[in-house]
Design a protein around this motif. Structure first.
Motif, PDB file in Angstrom:
ATOM      1  N   SER A  14       9.158  -3.556  12.918  1.00  0.00           N
ATOM      2  CA  SER A  14       8.876  -2.855  11.645  1.00  0.00           C
ATOM      3  C   SER A  14       9.897  -3.486  10.700  1.00  0.00           C
ATOM      4  N   ARG A  16      10.408  -3.754   6.101  1.00  0.00           N
ATOM      5  CA  ARG A  16      10.718  -3.572   4.806  1.00  0.00           C
ATOM      6  C   ARG A  16       9.394  -4.056   3.956  1.00  0.00           C
ATOM      7  N   LEU A  40       4.822  -6.072   2.673  1.00  0.00           N
ATOM      8  CA  LEU A  40       5.952  -6.211   4.179  1.00  0.00           C
ATOM      9  C   LEU A  40       6.464  -7.877   4.213  1.00  0.00           C
ATOM     10  N   LEU A 109       3.468   4.640   7.422  1.00  0.00           N
ATOM     11  CA  LEU A 109       3.451   4.239   6.001  1.00  0.00           C
ATOM     12  C   LEU A 109       3.261   4.787   5.201  1.00  0.00           C
ATOM     13  N   GLU A 110       3.963   5.779   4.291  1.00  0.00           N
ATOM     14  CA  GLU A 110       4.244   6.780   3.024  1.00  0.00           C
ATOM     15  C   GLU A 110       2.496   6.294   2.575  1.00  0.00           C
ATOM     16  N   THR A 142       2.502   9.397   8.409  1.00  0.00           N
ATOM     17  CA  THR A 142       3.364   9.342   6.959  1.00  0.00           C
ATOM     18  C   THR A 142       4.363   9.746   7.794  1.00  0.00           C
ATOM     19  N   ALA A 143       5.965   9.330   7.684  1.00  0.00           N
ATOM     20  CA  ALA A 143       7.006   9.822   7.994  1.00  0.00           C
ATOM     21  C   ALA A 143       7.853  11.453   7.576  1.00  0.00           C
ATOM     22  N   VAL A 149      11.873   4.630   6.111  1.00  0.00           N
ATOM     23  CA  VAL A 149       9.908   4.291   5.930  1.00  0.00           C
ATOM     24  C   VAL A 149       9.807   5.732   5.227  1.00  0.00           C
ATOM     25  N   GLU A 153      10.779   2.385   1.617  1.00  0.00           N
ATOM     26  CA  GLU A 153      11.277   1.121   1.923  1.00  0.00           C
ATOM     27  C   GLU A 153      11.118   0.679   2.992  1.00  0.00           C
ATOM     28  N   GLY A 154       9.818   1.161   3.976  1.00  0.00           N
ATOM     29  CA  GLY A 154       9.031   0.121   4.792  1.00  0.00           C
ATOM     30  C   GLY A 154       8.143   0.997   5.861  1.00  0.00           C
ATOM     31  N   ALA A 155       7.235  -0.219   7.040  1.00  0.00           N
ATOM     32  CA  ALA A 155       6.353   0.402   7.244  1.00  0.00           C
ATOM     33  C   ALA A 155       6.905   0.323   8.990  1.00  0.00           C
ATOM     34  N   VAL A 156       5.918   1.071   9.679  1.00  0.00           N
ATOM     35  CA  VAL A 156       6.973   0.894  11.370  1.00  0.00           C
ATOM     36  C   VAL A 156       5.845   1.226  12.151  1.00  0.00           C
TER      37      VAL A 156
END
Length: 167
Positions: A14, A16, A40, A109-110, A142-143, A149, A153-156
């Motif tokens: 992950s 930010r 990122l 990721l949104e 997406t989350a 996420v 605010e971030g990606a995983v």
């Protein structure tokens, strides 16, 4: 009679999201630079997808983790191209007598939408891992606006790699 040793490794990473665009951090996933107003943040290029794949391969081969091989305390890795790191790790895995048979990965990721980039990501990861692109699958989701996420605010990324060795 030959016995085939099959191993599976799991990778997770992950990072930010920070301002991107002109002069900011780029958004790089699976070695592909994606147009975005956010990028990122990380010591290297912060490619969460490639980092997860690296950790999956290292885990399958019982060779530690990405932080042991490329510590963020080492200036040699500042701004590093994660695809080059994956190529190095694929060489280590192969040098230990393993053949990578498959990689399956998911990016969470949104935005932006990743569907237009998934095939190119799979191709870049396959080339770096030294395997046929048909053995690499990249998924994006997406989350659903849940957690950091989901708030953008971030990606995983998560990855599973399977390796084999005939003995």
């Amino acid at each position: 009679m030959a016995i085939t040793d099959v191993r599976t490794g799991l990778g997770w990473d992950s990072h930010r999201l920070v301002p991107g665009g002109e002069g900011g951090r780029p958004l790089i996933l699976g070695g592909v630079r994606i147009e975005s107003e956010l990028g990122l943040d990380g010591h290297s290029d912060a490619d969460v997808l490639t980092h997860a794949v690296i950790d999956a391969l290292l885990g399958a081969a019982a060779m530690g983790d990405i932080g042991e091989h490329f510590p963020d305390t080492d200036e040699r890795w500042r701004g590093a191209d994660s695809i080059a790191l994956l190529e190095h790790v694929a060489g280590l895995v192969a040098g230990a007598g393993w053949t990578t048979t498959s990689i399956d990965a998911t990016v969470i990721l949104e935005r932006p939408k990743l569907k237009p980039h998934k095939a190119e990501m799979a191709a870049r990861l396959a080339a770096a891992a030294g395997i046929d692109v048909g053995r690499v699958n990249v998924k994006a989701t997406t989350a659903e606006r849940l957690d950091a996420v989901g708030r953008g605010e971030g990606a995983v990324a998560q990855a599973v790699a399977t390796i084999v060795r005939a003995s």
